[in-house]
Design a protein around this motif. Structure first.
Motif, PDB file in Angstrom:
ATOM      1  N   ARG A 163       1.009  -1.466   0.093  1.00  0.00           N
ATOM      2  CA  ARG A 163      -0.208  -0.517  -0.056  1.00  0.00           C
ATOM      3  C   ARG A 163       0.793   0.887  -0.179  1.00  0.00           C
ATOM      4  N   SER A 183      -0.353   3.932   5.445  1.00  0.00           N
ATOM      5  CA  SER A 183      -0.284   2.656   4.848  1.00  0.00           C
ATOM      6  C   SER A 183      -0.742   1.705   5.900  1.00  0.00           C
ATOM      7  N   GLU A 224      -4.851   2.174   7.333  1.00  0.00           N
ATOM      8  CA  GLU A 224      -5.634   1.803   6.472  1.00  0.00           C
ATOM      9  C   GLU A 224      -5.329   0.175   6.057  1.00  0.00           C
ATOM     10  N   THR A 225      -4.094  -0.373   6.754  1.00  0.00           N
ATOM     11  CA  THR A 225      -4.280  -2.123   6.876  1.00  0.00           C
ATOM     12  C   THR A 225      -4.610  -3.097   8.146  1.00  0.00           C
TER      13      THR A 225
END
Length: 50
Positions: A4, A45, A48-49
């Motif tokens: 990402r 990132s 979001e993960t």
């Protein structure tokens, strides 16, 4: 998370037997603003993960 982040520009890679280490690869001439931007992308990132 690395895929990402990489998709947004920063050079990152994983290392370790299970990919548990994240390596950042900024240029030697990175500015403070560029570093802030890259770390912001990395932080987004991770969020979001997770």
């Amino acid at each position: 998370m690395c895929r990402r982040a990489f998709g947004h520009g920063p050079l990152v890679e994983t290392s370790g037997p299970e990919g548990e280490v994240v390596k950042l690869l900024p240029p030697l001439t990175v500015t403070g603003d560029e570093l802030d931007e890259g770390l912001g992308i990395l932080a987004r990132s991770v969020r979001e993960t997770a």
